[in-house]
Motif scaffolding. Structure first.
Motif, PDB file in Angstrom:
ATOM      1  N   ALA A 155     -51.579 -81.191   7.202  1.00  0.00           N
ATOM      2  CA  ALA A 155     -51.598 -80.099   6.234  1.00  0.00           C
ATOM      3  C   ALA A 155     -53.010 -79.872   5.705  1.00  0.00           C
ATOM      4  N   ALA A 156     -53.272 -78.603   5.341  1.00  0.00           N
ATOM      5  CA  ALA A 156     -54.574 -78.228   4.783  1.00  0.00           C
ATOM      6  C   ALA A 156     -54.358 -77.338   3.572  1.00  0.00           C
ATOM      7  N   VAL A 157     -55.283 -77.410   2.621  1.00  0.00           N
ATOM      8  CA  VAL A 157     -55.254 -76.548   1.449  1.00  0.00           C
ATOM      9  C   VAL A 157     -56.674 -76.083   1.154  1.00  0.00           C
ATOM     10  N   THR A 158     -56.818 -74.812   0.778  1.00  0.00           N
ATOM     11  CA  THR A 158     -58.129 -74.254   0.450  1.00  0.00           C
ATOM     12  C   THR A 158     -58.097 -73.625  -0.936  1.00  0.00           C
ATOM     13  N   GLY A 159     -59.239 -73.668  -1.599  1.00  0.00           N
ATOM     14  CA  GLY A 159     -59.424 -72.973  -2.867  1.00  0.00           C
ATOM     15  C   GLY A 159     -60.233 -71.717  -2.605  1.00  0.00           C
ATOM     16  N   ASP A 160     -59.613 -70.536  -2.755  1.00  0.00           N
ATOM     17  CA  ASP A 160     -60.242 -69.260  -2.392  1.00  0.00           C
ATOM     18  C   ASP A 160     -60.509 -68.394  -3.617  1.00  0.00           C
ATOM     19  N   ARG A 161     -61.514 -67.529  -3.471  1.00  0.00           N
ATOM     20  CA  ARG A 161     -61.783 -66.487  -4.457  1.00  0.00           C
ATOM     21  C   ARG A 161     -62.059 -65.190  -3.700  1.00  0.00           C
ATOM     22  N   PHE A 162     -61.503 -64.080  -4.206  1.00  0.00           N
ATOM     23  CA  PHE A 162     -61.696 -62.772  -3.581  1.00  0.00           C
ATOM     24  C   PHE A 162     -62.162 -61.784  -4.639  1.00  0.00           C
ATOM     25  N   ARG A 163     -63.183 -60.990  -4.260  1.00  0.00           N
ATOM     26  CA  ARG A 163     -63.734 -59.994  -5.188  1.00  0.00           C
ATOM     27  C   ARG A 163     -64.038 -58.707  -4.417  1.00  0.00           C
ATOM     28  N   ILE A 164     -64.098 -57.631  -5.154  1.00  0.00           N
ATOM     29  CA  ILE A 164     -64.559 -56.343  -4.621  1.00  0.00           C
ATOM     30  C   ILE A 164     -65.756 -55.924  -5.456  1.00  0.00           C
ATOM     31  N   ARG A 165     -66.886 -55.672  -4.769  1.00  0.00           N
ATOM     32  CA  ARG A 165     -68.129 -55.313  -5.450  1.00  0.00           C
ATOM     33  C   ARG A 165     -68.538 -53.880  -5.116  1.00  0.00           C
ATOM     34  N   ASP A 166     -69.288 -53.305  -6.016  1.00  0.00           N
ATOM     35  CA  ASP A 166     -69.927 -52.026  -5.733  1.00  0.00           C
ATOM     36  C   ASP A 166     -71.024 -52.259  -4.701  1.00  0.00           C
ATOM     37  N   ALA A 167     -70.988 -51.531  -3.608  1.00  0.00           N
ATOM     38  CA  ALA A 167     -71.923 -51.776  -2.507  1.00  0.00           C
ATOM     39  C   ALA A 167     -73.364 -51.509  -2.904  1.00  0.00           C
ATOM     40  N   ALA A 168     -73.604 -50.570  -3.795  1.00  0.00           N
ATOM     41  CA  ALA A 168     -74.971 -50.203  -4.174  1.00  0.00           C
ATOM     42  C   ALA A 168     -75.560 -51.163  -5.201  1.00  0.00           C
ATOM     43  N   THR A 169     -74.777 -51.540  -6.217  1.00  0.00           N
ATOM     44  CA  THR A 169     -75.305 -52.350  -7.317  1.00  0.00           C
ATOM     45  C   THR A 169     -74.958 -53.837  -7.232  1.00  0.00           C
ATOM     46  N   GLY A 170     -73.917 -54.175  -6.464  1.00  0.00           N
ATOM     47  CA  GLY A 170     -73.468 -55.563  -6.381  1.00  0.00           C
ATOM     48  C   GLY A 170     -72.615 -55.997  -7.555  1.00  0.00           C
ATOM     49  N   ILE A 171     -72.301 -55.079  -8.468  1.00  0.00           N
ATOM     50  CA  ILE A 171     -71.469 -55.399  -9.628  1.00  0.00           C
ATOM     51  C   ILE A 171     -70.023 -55.618  -9.189  1.00  0.00           C
ATOM     52  N   VAL A 172     -69.366 -56.662  -9.744  1.00  0.00           N
ATOM     53  CA  VAL A 172     -67.969 -56.935  -9.428  1.00  0.00           C
ATOM     54  C   VAL A 172     -67.103 -55.854 -10.053  1.00  0.00           C
ATOM     55  N   VAL A 173     -66.308 -55.185  -9.194  1.00  0.00           N
ATOM     56  CA  VAL A 173     -65.425 -54.110  -9.646  1.00  0.00           C
ATOM     57  C   VAL A 173     -64.027 -54.632  -9.931  1.00  0.00           C
ATOM     58  N   ALA A 174     -63.526 -55.510  -9.049  1.00  0.00           N
ATOM     59  CA  ALA A 174     -62.166 -56.038  -9.199  1.00  0.00           C
ATOM     60  C   ALA A 174     -62.110 -57.442  -8.617  1.00  0.00           C
ATOM     61  N   THR A 175     -61.135 -58.229  -9.095  1.00  0.00           N
ATOM     62  CA  THR A 175     -61.012 -59.614  -8.639  1.00  0.00           C
ATOM     63  C   THR A 175     -59.545 -60.042  -8.654  1.00  0.00           C
ATOM     64  N   THR A 176     -59.258 -61.128  -7.954  1.00  0.00           N
ATOM     65  CA  THR A 176     -57.899 -61.689  -7.941  1.00  0.00           C
ATOM     66  C   THR A 176     -57.832 -62.995  -8.718  1.00  0.00           C
ATOM     67  N   GLY A 177     -58.954 -63.552  -9.119  1.00  0.00           N
ATOM     68  CA  GLY A 177     -58.962 -64.893  -9.690  1.00  0.00           C
ATOM     69  C   GLY A 177     -58.912 -65.933  -8.581  1.00  0.00           C
ATOM     70  N   ASP A 178     -58.657 -67.179  -8.961  1.00  0.00           N
ATOM     71  CA  ASP A 178     -58.617 -68.273  -7.982  1.00  0.00           C
ATOM     72  C   ASP A 178     -57.292 -68.263  -7.220  1.00  0.00           C
ATOM     73  N   ASP A 179     -57.346 -68.686  -5.955  1.00  0.00           N
ATOM     74  CA  ASP A 179     -56.157 -68.731  -5.107  1.00  0.00           C
ATOM     75  C   ASP A 179     -56.116 -70.059  -4.367  1.00  0.00           C
ATOM     76  N   THR A 180     -54.990 -70.766  -4.444  1.00  0.00           N
ATOM     77  CA  THR A 180     -54.779 -72.004  -3.680  1.00  0.00           C
ATOM     78  C   THR A 180     -53.859 -71.677  -2.514  1.00  0.00           C
ATOM     79  N   ARG A 181     -54.348 -71.895  -1.310  1.00  0.00           N
ATOM     80  CA  ARG A 181     -53.604 -71.498  -0.112  1.00  0.00           C
ATOM     81  C   ARG A 181     -53.362 -72.711   0.782  1.00  0.00           C
TER      82      ARG A 181
END
Length: 253
Positions: A155-181
Motif C-alpha cells: 500500500a501507498a499513501v501520498t499527501g497532495d496539494r492542488f491549486r489554480i493560479r493566474d497564469a500572468a501573475t502567479g497569484i493563487v485563484v483557487a485551492t482544494t486544501g490538503d489531500d491524503t490519497r
C-alpha cells in the motif's frame, strides 16, 4: 690400505642409521586450514535512511465550472510534478536458504511540484504538489551471500496539494486544501552488505494512485470555482542505507 678401507666402510655403515634416525625425528607440519567460506545472513530488524528523486504524472479533467457540471468532462492537460525526497524505513527480514522475506514501513518528505496551462482556460495554470508519502510493503528476495535482489508490493499513501493560479501573475485563484490519497505500490531493489550489520542499495517504486474528483474554492471569498477529476501515478528512485540487528555473518570451513 686394507685396514683403512675396512675402517671407512664401518664408519659409513654406522653413520647411515644415525642419519635415518635424524630424518624420522623431524616434527610433523600440519597443512594450512582450508579457505573460510563466509555466508551473509540477512535476518533481523533493520532501520535506515533513504534519499532520491521522484516524478508524479498528473492529468486534470474539468467536470464542473462555477456555473454547473460539464458533460463530458473536458481534458485540461497533464504535467509531471518532479523533485527530491528524503526519509527513513524500518523493517524485518528472515532468510530461508537463499530466499529472503520481509516486511517494511517507509515514510518520506517530498517536494514534487509541477504545473501546466489549462486547455479549458489558458489564463489559468493547474498546479500540483506532493509533500509527503508513505509505503507499507512486503518483500520477497534472493540472496547471493552479501548481495540481495528483491521485489516488493503493498500500500501507498501520498499527501497532495492542488491549486489554480493566474497564469500572468502567479497569484493563487483557487485551492482544494490538503489531500491524503491511498493507492498501491510495486517495486524492486538491489542491496549490498558491506559490513556485518550494514548494507546499502538502490530501489525503484511505482505508485498506482486512485483517481479523485476535487472541488476548488476561490482563495478570496471561499466561493465555488469548479471541480476537476485528477489522475496520478508516481515513480521513485532512491538510494538506501540500512543498519541491521541480529543475523550475524556465519563463517563455515
Amino acid at each position: 690400505m686394507k685396514k683403512f678401507l675396512l675402517g671407512t666402510v664401518a664408519l659409513i655403515a654406522f653413520a647411515a642409521p644415525a642419519a635415518a634416525a635424524d630424518l624420522a625425528a623431524r616434527p610433523y607440519t600440519k597443512a594450512p586450514p582450508a579457505p573460510v567460506a563466509v555466508v551473509y545472513d540477512w535476518s533481523g530488524f533493520y532501520i535506515g535512511a533513504n534519499g532520491g528523486w521522484g516524478s508524479s504524472r498528473k492529468c486534470w479533467d474539468l467536470t464542473a465550472d462555477a456555473i454547473g457540471p460539464i458533460v463530458p468532462a473536458f481534458a485540461e492537460g497533464c504535467h509531471d510534478a518532479t523533485g527530491g525526497t528524503a526519509g527513513g524505513q524500518l523493517g524485518y527480514r528472515w532468510q530461508a536458504g537463499t530466499w529472503v522475506f520481509g516486511l517494511e514501513g517507509q515514510g518520506n518528505w517530498a517536494d514534487f511540484q509541477g504545473n501546466n496551462v489549462s486547455l479549458f482556460d489558458p489564463t489559468l495554470r493547474n498546479e500540483s504538489r506532493i509533500d509527503a508519502f508513505g509505503l507499507i510493503t512486503g518483500q520477497v528476495g534472493w540472496a547471493a551471500n552479501n548481495v540481495l535482489f528483491y521485489v516488493k508490493g503493498g500500500a501507498a499513501v501520498t499527501g497532495d496539494r492542488f491549486r489554480i493560479r493566474d497564469a500572468a501573475t502567479g497569484i493563487v485563484v483557487a485551492t482544494t486544501g490538503d489531500d491524503t490519497r491511498w493507492g498501491g505500490v510495486v517495486g524492486a531493489g538491489l542491496e549490498f552488505g558491506f559490513a556485518p550489520n550494514w548494507s546499502a542499495g538502490i530501489e525503484y517504486n511505482h505508485l498506482f494512485m486512485q483517481d479523485r474528483t476535487h472541488d476548488f474554492i476561490t482563495n478570496v471569498g471561499g466561493l465555488a470555482f469548479g471541480s476537476d477529476r485528477i489522475r496520478q501515478d508516481v515513480d521513485l528512485v532512491t538510494v538506501r542505507v540500512n543498519y541491521r540487528w541480529g543475523g550475524p555473518v556465519i563463517a563455515k570451513y
